[in-house]
Scaffold this active site. Structure first.
Site, PDB file in Angstrom:
ATOM      1  N   LYS A 232       0.904  -1.164   0.000  1.00  0.00           N
ATOM      2  CA  LYS A 232       0.000   0.000   0.000  1.00  0.00           C
ATOM      3  C   LYS A 232       0.933   1.201   0.000  1.00  0.00           C
ATOM      4  O   LYS A 232       0.883   2.062   0.889  1.00  0.00           O
ATOM      5  CB  LYS A 232      -0.909  -0.052   1.252  1.00  0.00           C
ATOM      6  CG  LYS A 232      -1.982   1.011   1.287  1.00  0.00           C
ATOM      7  CD  LYS A 232      -3.095   0.800   0.283  1.00  0.00           C
ATOM      8  CE  LYS A 232      -4.079   1.955   0.336  1.00  0.00           C
ATOM      9  NZ  LYS A 232      -5.046   1.918  -0.785  1.00  0.00           N
TER      10      LYS A 232
ATOM     11  N   ASP B 129      -5.731  -3.064  -1.827  1.00  0.00           N
ATOM     12  CA  ASP B 129      -7.162  -2.967  -2.152  1.00  0.00           C
ATOM     13  C   ASP B 129      -7.431  -3.533  -3.549  1.00  0.00           C
ATOM     14  O   ASP B 129      -8.402  -4.274  -3.771  1.00  0.00           O
ATOM     15  CB  ASP B 129      -7.667  -1.520  -2.031  1.00  0.00           C
ATOM     16  CG  ASP B 129      -6.698  -0.497  -2.598  1.00  0.00           C
ATOM     17  OD1 ASP B 129      -5.493  -0.795  -2.711  1.00  0.00           O
ATOM     18  OD2 ASP B 129      -7.131   0.609  -2.971  1.00  0.00           O
TER      19      ASP B 129
ATOM     20  N   ASP C  25      -1.895 -12.110   5.400  1.00  0.00           N
ATOM     21  CA  ASP C  25      -2.801 -12.857   6.287  1.00  0.00           C
ATOM     22  C   ASP C  25      -4.245 -12.605   5.855  1.00  0.00           C
ATOM     23  O   ASP C  25      -5.044 -13.534   5.707  1.00  0.00           O
ATOM     24  CB  ASP C  25      -2.585 -12.425   7.741  1.00  0.00           C
ATOM     25  CG  ASP C  25      -3.474 -13.201   8.701  1.00  0.00           C
ATOM     26  OD1 ASP C  25      -3.544 -14.435   8.559  1.00  0.00           O
ATOM     27  OD2 ASP C  25      -4.111 -12.591   9.582  1.00  0.00           O
TER      28      ASP C  25
ATOM     29  N   ASP D  34      -7.200 -15.288   3.669  1.00  0.00           N
ATOM     30  CA  ASP D  34      -8.569 -15.690   4.013  1.00  0.00           C
ATOM     31  C   ASP D  34      -9.456 -15.598   2.773  1.00  0.00           C
ATOM     32  O   ASP D  34     -10.349 -16.427   2.563  1.00  0.00           O
ATOM     33  CB  ASP D  34      -9.146 -14.808   5.132  1.00  0.00           C
ATOM     34  CG  ASP D  34      -8.886 -15.394   6.518  1.00  0.00           C
ATOM     35  OD1 ASP D  34      -7.831 -16.016   6.691  1.00  0.00           O
ATOM     36  OD2 ASP D  34      -9.749 -15.237   7.417  1.00  0.00           O
TER      37      ASP D  34
HETATM   38  N1  GGG Z   1      -3.963 -22.486  13.164  1.00  0.00           N
HETATM   39  C1  GGG Z   1      -3.435 -21.638  14.131  1.00  0.00           C
HETATM   40  C2  GGG Z   1      -4.422 -20.573  14.517  1.00  0.00           C
HETATM   41  O1  GGG Z   1      -5.150 -20.728  15.462  1.00  0.00           O
HETATM   42  N2  GGG Z   1      -4.472 -19.506  13.744  1.00  0.00           N
HETATM   43  C3  GGG Z   1      -5.408 -18.464  13.941  1.00  0.00           C
HETATM   44  C4  GGG Z   1      -4.825 -17.122  14.080  1.00  0.00           C
HETATM   45  O2  GGG Z   1      -5.406 -16.291  14.740  1.00  0.00           O
HETATM   46  N3  GGG Z   1      -3.717 -16.844  13.425  1.00  0.00           N
HETATM   47  C5  GGG Z   1      -3.135 -15.575  13.416  1.00  0.00           C
HETATM   48  C6  GGG Z   1      -2.146 -15.394  12.343  1.00  0.00           C
HETATM   49  O3  GGG Z   1      -1.777 -16.347  11.652  1.00  0.00           O
HETATM   50  O4  GGG Z   1      -1.729 -14.257  12.161  1.00  0.00           O
END
Ligand code: GGG
Length: 354
Positions: free
Chosen positions: A189, A222, A246, A250
């Site tokens: 960004k 974005d 991260d 998702d």
């Molecule tokens: N599988 C591990 C776990 O519980 N990850 C969830 C989490 O909140 N991860 C944060 C991240 O990877 O930044």
């Protein structure tokens, strides 16, 4: 017979349900490939916190260090703030073992529906590479006038040339190794973050010059979010900072059907320390204890661990077994439209491996 010592942290919530399934699959692989997995279970996480006031003991890192790899389930509990659970277990392990490359593949398996109408099985096939030790996750900052009306919070991102160079180089090497589109997309960004992300852009350009046969693209985060939806087929390797990658991973997880299929590896590519393998999903308290969590994200993560341990053939075999189960579409958990239990899915994978 070769023995691999695997540190196992099932953790919280559904972590305690998916980890035993991955262990069952690894036992089967061990039988077939004449190796031994010696599992060392560590009961760290929320229950440890309730008992001892910390997510893992003070000497935890020393206990993990001699292991060949770490298999992690999930961390998080509704009664403990998320920053306590994350900073008490997952992040210190990533940092202590300099697991600077977080690799999160996004592959649409035939037989699995994407929420997008257009892509068919195999059409989406890319990897998100997340810088995993610095950036927005550096935990540098503090509170001033804590708990007072004029309270101030300062949180500083830390971007270093060394940290950016090595993750960008890892992404280019991965694009070469994958030998698919040979394309690396950098996500920043830098229009708004005029120092840290401008440094990232410069490092990206410099490293890119060393890989003239790899196509490059730079996107603002974005635009990257939009293009993950608009043209997911165009991506090969996507590299971004700790926070951006991260979040993007998702989106990529749901594009290929479910968080329940999203695997990840926290790698120390230099192999000085154990690397850690975990599903992308968290502890999912809403479905924990019901026996319906999808174990495939953890089993696929165990597959990434096999690859890292030099058992590439076993990893491919496991991937094919999972692909067959998904393509048949008979046994699947509710997150991907089925009614099967966690155990039934594992049994279907074990049957294919047999
Ligand atoms: N599988 C591990 C776990 O519980 N990850 C969830 C989490 O909140 N991860 C944060 C991240 O990877 O930044």
């Amino acid at each position: 017979m070769k023995t691999f010592t695997i540190a196992v942290i099932a953790g919280d919530g559904v972590g305690t349900e998916v980890i035993p399934q991955a262990k069952r699959v690894l036992e089967k692989i061990a039988e077939k490939h004449d190796v031994c997995f010696s599992f060392q279970d560590f009961d760290w996480g929320a229950n440890h916190f309730f008992r001892w006031g910390r997510m893992m003991p003070a000497g935890a890192i020393d206990l993990l260090q001699p292991c060949d790899a770490i298999l992690l389930g999930a961390v998080g509990h509704p009664e403990i703030p998320d920053h306590t659970t994350l900073n008490g277990l997952l992040l210190p392990i990533r940092r202590a073992f300099d697991q600077y490359a977080n690799v999160r593949p996004a592959y649409l398996y035939p037989g699995v529906d994407s929420p997008l109408a257009r892509p068919k099985g195999g059409d989406i096939d890319f990897v998100v590479v997340r810088e995993n030790t610095e950036g927005e996750y550096a935990q540098v900052g503090g509170f001033v006038y804590q708990m007072q009306p004029e309270e101030i919070a300062i949180q500083t991102s830390v971007f270093t040339r060394r940290g950016i160079d090595r993750i960008v180089r890892f992404a280019f090497d991965l694009a070469v190794k994958r030998n698919k589109k040979k394309r690396v997309t950098s996500v920043t960004k830098s229009n708004a973050q005029g120092y840290s992300m401008v440094l990232w852009d410069r490092c990206f350009e410099e490293v890119a010059a060393e890989y003239p046969h790899v196509e490059t693209e730079s996107l603002l985060v974005d635009a990257a979010a939009m293009n993950f939806i608009r043209r997911p087929e165009s991506f090969d390797v996507v590299v971004g900072s700790n926070l951006f990658a991260d979040i993007l991973s998702d989106i990529s997880a749901i594009l290929v059907g479910s968080m329940g299929l999203a695997a990840s590896a926290n790698l120390d590519p230099l192999r000085r320390f154990p690397s850690m393998f975990e599903p992308v999903h968290g502890s999912a308290p809403d479905i924990a204890g019901k026996g319906v969590v999808n174990p495939l994200a953890t089993i696929l993560s165990a597959g990434m661990m096999l690859d890292h341990l030099g058992m590439g053939d076993a990893a491919r075999e496991l991937e094919s077994a999972i692909a067959m189960v998904l393509a048949e579409g008979k046994v699947r958990t509710p997150d991907i439209g089925g009614t099967s239990s966690t155990e039934e899915v594992t049994e279907a994978v074990l049957e294919k491996l047999a």
